[in-house]
Design a protein around this motif. Structure first.
Motif, PDB file in Angstrom:
ATOM      1  N   ASN A 260       0.858  -1.184   0.000  1.00 48.53           N
ATOM      2  CA  ASN A 260       0.000   0.000   0.000  1.00 48.53           C
ATOM      3  C   ASN A 260       0.898   1.240   0.000  1.00 48.53           C
ATOM      4  O   ASN A 260       1.351   1.708   1.041  1.00 48.53           O
ATOM      5  CB  ASN A 260      -0.919  -0.027   1.226  1.00 48.53           C
ATOM      6  CG  ASN A 260      -1.905   1.130   1.249  1.00 48.53           C
ATOM      7  OD1 ASN A 260      -1.619   2.215   0.750  1.00 48.53           O
ATOM      8  ND2 ASN A 260      -3.060   0.894   1.833  1.00 48.53           N
ATOM      9  N   ARG A 261       1.164   1.757  -1.170  1.00 45.42           N
ATOM     10  CA  ARG A 261       2.133   2.844  -1.323  1.00 45.42           C
ATOM     11  C   ARG A 261       1.763   4.092  -0.508  1.00 45.42           C
ATOM     12  O   ARG A 261       2.634   4.651   0.197  1.00 45.42           O
ATOM     13  CB  ARG A 261       2.266   3.175  -2.813  1.00 45.42           C
ATOM     14  CG  ARG A 261       3.162   4.355  -3.158  1.00 45.42           C
ATOM     15  CD  ARG A 261       4.608   4.059  -2.792  1.00 45.42           C
ATOM     16  NE  ARG A 261       5.490   5.148  -3.180  1.00 45.42           N
ATOM     17  CZ  ARG A 261       6.174   5.168  -4.332  1.00 45.42           C
ATOM     18  NH1 ARG A 261       6.091   4.161  -5.172  1.00 45.42           N
ATOM     19  NH2 ARG A 261       6.959   6.180  -4.620  1.00 45.42           N
ATOM     20  N   PRO A 262       0.524   4.576  -0.529  1.00 38.94           N
ATOM     21  CA  PRO A 262       0.211   5.804   0.218  1.00 38.94           C
ATOM     22  C   PRO A 262       0.494   5.688   1.710  1.00 38.94           C
ATOM     23  O   PRO A 262       0.984   6.627   2.340  1.00 38.94           O
ATOM     24  CB  PRO A 262      -1.274   6.020  -0.065  1.00 38.94           C
ATOM     25  CG  PRO A 262      -1.507   5.355  -1.379  1.00 38.94           C
ATOM     26  CD  PRO A 262      -0.623   4.160  -1.377  1.00 38.94           C
ATOM     27  N   ARG A 263       0.197   4.518   2.322  1.00 40.23           N
ATOM     28  CA  ARG A 263       0.425   4.423   3.774  1.00 40.23           C
ATOM     29  C   ARG A 263       1.911   4.451   4.096  1.00 40.23           C
ATOM     30  O   ARG A 263       2.318   5.014   5.113  1.00 40.23           O
ATOM     31  CB  ARG A 263      -0.260   3.193   4.360  1.00 40.23           C
ATOM     32  CG  ARG A 263       0.510   1.900   4.269  1.00 40.23           C
ATOM     33  CD  ARG A 263      -0.072   0.791   5.126  1.00 40.23           C
ATOM     34  NE  ARG A 263       0.789  -0.392   5.022  1.00 40.23           N
ATOM     35  CZ  ARG A 263       1.155  -1.143   6.041  1.00 40.23           C
ATOM     36  NH1 ARG A 263       0.714  -0.880   7.251  1.00 40.23           N
ATOM     37  NH2 ARG A 263       1.952  -2.181   5.866  1.00 40.23           N
ATOM     38  N   ILE A 264       2.736   3.861   3.223  1.00 45.87           N
ATOM     39  CA  ILE A 264       4.177   3.857   3.478  1.00 45.87           C
ATOM     40  C   ILE A 264       4.750   5.256   3.273  1.00 45.87           C
ATOM     41  O   ILE A 264       5.622   5.709   4.032  1.00 45.87           O
ATOM     42  CB  ILE A 264       4.889   2.828   2.593  1.00 45.87           C
ATOM     43  CG1 ILE A 264       4.332   1.431   2.877  1.00 45.87           C
ATOM     44  CG2 ILE A 264       6.390   2.860   2.828  1.00 45.87           C
ATOM     45  CD1 ILE A 264       4.398   1.010   4.330  1.00 45.87           C
ATOM     46  N   GLU A 265       4.282   5.956   2.257  1.00 50.38           N
ATOM     47  CA  GLU A 265       4.726   7.340   2.056  1.00 50.38           C
ATOM     48  C   GLU A 265       4.395   8.189   3.274  1.00 50.38           C
ATOM     49  O   GLU A 265       5.230   8.968   3.756  1.00 50.38           O
ATOM     50  CB  GLU A 265       4.071   7.922   0.808  1.00 50.38           C
ATOM     51  CG  GLU A 265       4.589   7.343  -0.505  1.00 50.38           C
ATOM     52  CD  GLU A 265       3.888   7.953  -1.709  1.00 50.38           C
ATOM     53  OE1 GLU A 265       2.828   8.587  -1.528  1.00 50.38           O
ATOM     54  OE2 GLU A 265       4.410   7.809  -2.829  1.00 50.38           O
ATOM     55  N   THR A 266       3.165   8.059   3.773  1.00 50.52           N
ATOM     56  CA  THR A 266       2.749   8.843   4.940  1.00 50.52           C
ATOM     57  C   THR A 266       3.562   8.469   6.166  1.00 50.52           C
ATOM     58  O   THR A 266       4.031   9.337   6.916  1.00 50.52           O
ATOM     59  CB  THR A 266       1.250   8.624   5.223  1.00 50.52           C
ATOM     60  OG1 THR A 266       0.495   8.982   4.067  1.00 50.52           O
ATOM     61  CG2 THR A 266       0.787   9.459   6.403  1.00 50.52           C
ATOM     62  N   LEU A 267       3.739   7.158   6.399  1.00 51.28           N
ATOM     63  CA  LEU A 267       4.507   6.722   7.557  1.00 51.28           C
ATOM     64  C   LEU A 267       5.941   7.226   7.492  1.00 51.28           C
ATOM     65  O   LEU A 267       6.487   7.736   8.492  1.00 51.28           O
ATOM     66  CB  LEU A 267       4.495   5.192   7.634  1.00 51.28           C
ATOM     67  CG  LEU A 267       5.391   4.569   8.706  1.00 51.28           C
ATOM     68  CD1 LEU A 267       4.929   4.966  10.101  1.00 51.28           C
ATOM     69  CD2 LEU A 267       5.435   3.046   8.566  1.00 51.28           C
ATOM     70  N   CYS A 268       6.583   7.072   6.339  1.00 47.54           N
ATOM     71  CA  CYS A 268       7.974   7.496   6.209  1.00 47.54           C
ATOM     72  C   CYS A 268       8.120   9.004   6.410  1.00 47.54           C
ATOM     73  O   CYS A 268       9.092   9.464   7.028  1.00 47.54           O
ATOM     74  CB  CYS A 268       8.528   7.088   4.851  1.00 47.54           C
ATOM     75  SG  CYS A 268       8.797   5.307   4.684  1.00 47.54           S
ATOM     76  N   THR A 269       7.173   9.758   5.918  1.00 43.87           N
ATOM     77  CA  THR A 269       7.205  11.205   6.129  1.00 43.87           C
ATOM     78  C   THR A 269       7.096  11.528   7.612  1.00 43.87           C
ATOM     79  O   THR A 269       7.823  12.396   8.140  1.00 43.87           O
ATOM     80  CB  THR A 269       6.067  11.876   5.346  1.00 43.87           C
ATOM     81  OG1 THR A 269       6.226  11.612   3.950  1.00 43.87           O
ATOM     82  CG2 THR A 269       6.067  13.385   5.576  1.00 43.87           C
ATOM     83  N   MET A 270       6.192  10.838   8.314  1.00 44.02           N
ATOM     84  CA  MET A 270       6.042  11.059   9.759  1.00 44.02           C
ATOM     85  C   MET A 270       7.328  10.720  10.500  1.00 44.02           C
ATOM     86  O   MET A 270       7.771  11.469  11.379  1.00 44.02           O
ATOM     87  CB  MET A 270       4.878  10.214  10.299  1.00 44.02           C
ATOM     88  CG  MET A 270       3.521  10.611   9.757  1.00 44.02           C
ATOM     89  SD  MET A 270       2.216   9.448  10.262  1.00 44.02           S
ATOM     90  CE  MET A 270       2.056   9.884  12.003  1.00 44.02           C
ATOM     91  N   LEU A 271       7.946   9.597  10.157  1.00 44.46           N
ATOM     92  CA  LEU A 271       9.159   9.173  10.851  1.00 44.46           C
ATOM     93  C   LEU A 271      10.342  10.085  10.531  1.00 44.46           C
ATOM     94  O   LEU A 271      11.230  10.289  11.368  1.00 44.46           O
ATOM     95  CB  LEU A 271       9.494   7.733  10.472  1.00 44.46           C
ATOM     96  CG  LEU A 271       8.579   6.650  11.061  1.00 44.46           C
ATOM     97  CD1 LEU A 271       8.856   5.301  10.416  1.00 44.46           C
ATOM     98  CD2 LEU A 271       8.743   6.567  12.576  1.00 44.46           C
TER      99      LEU A 271
END
Length: 478
Positions: A260-271
């Motif tokens: 799920n590309r959008p969730r990983i993009e969001t998570l990585c941005t948060m981290l």
């Protein structure tokens, strides 16, 4: 209700050899811990006995004594194929002392085989098929067994399989696993040696299911669908592990973390924007690892990614892992390393159709990739895998559940002349990879980073030397 949940030890090594697997890698039983947290959130008291933990019971009788000492009203065991018989030994020891205490078994082996287990193992009262949180909760709440979806039960002399339970739609509704139930967590639950820089470590699963259908993969619990925690939930889970337990490295054991590309993009941005001081490892699949995504993972704190490769023989990939091609694998490995990440190749030897020539191709291909690490599993045909229905026609199969752990060969492909030859191929490949001069240079250059692993290695040096000898090629005298 007072509930005891048990993680049986099973067989995690090779017959006749001292089991050092827990010294090298002791993983928290996340499925049981999820159920424990779910039940406690709803008012039940739960104890967890991890028979692979740092102070395991010496035998089934001792495990039963520890369980009964807590006065349980319900006992649940979650077992792999190799752990099922050990779990049943514990159940028998419990029943010998308290015959009316209800015992329920769950896990992938149970979900694959279903009702026949109640017929063959009469001391088990219930089977829990599929996800266990809600099924076990309804059983603990005293719901009529006939009304609990996902349950297999006895009805007089008959066996009844209730309608299947629908999967949890929202994984964010689950509490974080009850890690605190484990003795010595996190310090005595070790990640694989040399797979981390900082300690202590922990493990997480952030999704359930996989849309792909590799021939060897048992999907009996989560099936072929895919559900995932949100980026916000994962971030809070990591923060919880960091603040509550001081965790500094996490291995994420999703089948496909980056689907799920959008969730990983969001998570990585948060981290990246709000760092938690935690590194992590995860798995990617060929086709889900473009440069932008890999850059995001790197900035978020990812240290190493695992890549399922399985074989260097295209004909085997076509059958067992369709959609994966050698040139694409090569490009993906290069892309991962260009992003500043380490890459671990995951392989499998002994698949149906394997030959001496294909094993050599796999060995050559693995060396040619310049991998940072490698894991070679021994193909094991599990009951819920697509390959199971044809396995008897594809070679010689010894269905010994205790040995079905991907560390022992129980299947001999038709084109390999003997079990001894198959073992020789495996041991030769493992020794060849870790003896490679280029790999050893990369390893030595990072040795100080891995001083925590090095310290553990030195502390348990006799055990590890014995384990290494198990992989020494032994010439086939036939």
């Amino acid at each position: 209700m007072n509930i005891s949940l048990i993680h049986p030890a099973g067989s995690n090594w090779m017959p006749g050899k001292k089991d050092v697997s827990a010294t090298a890698n002791r993983m928290a039983p996340l499925g049981l811990l999820s159920m424990a947290a779910y039940l406690e959130e709803r008012g039940h008291r739960v104890q967890v006995l991890d028979c692979l933990g740092p102070k395991p019971p010496k035998d089934a009788a001792e495990a039963a004594r520890q369980v009964l000492a807590s006065g349980p009203e319900l006992v649940g065991l979650s077992a792999t194929t190799s752990g099922f018989l050990d779990g049943y030994d514990i159940a028998a020891a419990i029943k010998a002392e308290q015959v009316d205490l209800p015992i329920v078994f769950g896990g992938v082996h149970v979900s694959a085989l279903g009702a026949r287990l109640l017929e063959d193992f009469p001391l088990i009262d219930y089977l829990c098929l599929g996800e266990g949180e809600q099924t076990l909760y309804e059983l603990a709440e005293g719901h009529a067994a006939a009304d609990i979806n996902g349950l297999v039960r006895r009805d007089g002399e008959s066996l009844r399989t209730n309608p299947p339970r629908r999967h949890l739609a929202d994984l964010d509704s689950l509490p974080f696993p009850a890690y605190e139930k484990l003795l010595g967590f996190p310090g005595r639950y070790h990640l694989p040696l040399f797979s981390y820089v900082h300690t202590p470590g922990a493990t997480m699963i952030t999704s359930r299911g996989c849309p792909y259908q590799c021939s060897y993969c048992d999907r009996s619990v989560f099936h072929q669908g895919y559900r995932a925690n949100s980026a916000a939930y994962i971030y809070e889970h990591i923060r919880y592990l960091r603040r509550r337990f001081g965790v500094r490295h996490i291995n994420i054991y999703d089948d496909l973390f980056t689907l799920n590309r959008p969730r990983i993009e969001t998570l990585c941005t948060m981290l990246a924007e709000r760092p938690l001081g935690v590194q992590f490892n995860c798995a990617v699949r060929v086709g889900h690892a473009d440069p932008e995504l890999l850059g995001l993972l790197k900035r978020a704190g990812c240290l190493m990614v695992s890549l399922g490769i399985e074989s260097g023989e295209p004909a085997l990939l076509d059958v067992h892992k369709p959609g994966v091609y050698l040139e694409t694998v090569r490009e993906t490995v290069a892309r991962i390393q260009q992003a500043g990440l380490r890459v671990k190749g995951l392989f499998m030897l002994g698949l149906p159709g394997e030959s001496v020539a294909s094993a050599r191709k796999t060995s050559d291909f693995a060396l040619s990739l310049g991998l940072d690490d490698m894991n070679m599993a021994k193909f094991t045909p599990f009951h819920g895998a697509p390959i199971w229905r044809d396995i008897a026609t594809l070679g010689e199969f010894k269905e010994d559940w205790r040995l079905m752990n991907c560390l022992n060969f129980v299947f001999l492909p038709r084109d390999i002349d003997s079990w001894e030859s198959l073992d020789l191929l495996y041991n030769t490949h493992v020794k060849r990879f870790y003896s490679d001069a280029a790999w050893r240079r990369r390893f030595r250059s990072r040795l100080w980073q891995h001083r925590h692993s090095l310290y553990r290695l030195v502390r348990h040096l006799p055990d590890f030397l014995m384990a290494m000898r198990a992989f020494e090629p032994k010439e086939n005298k036939q």
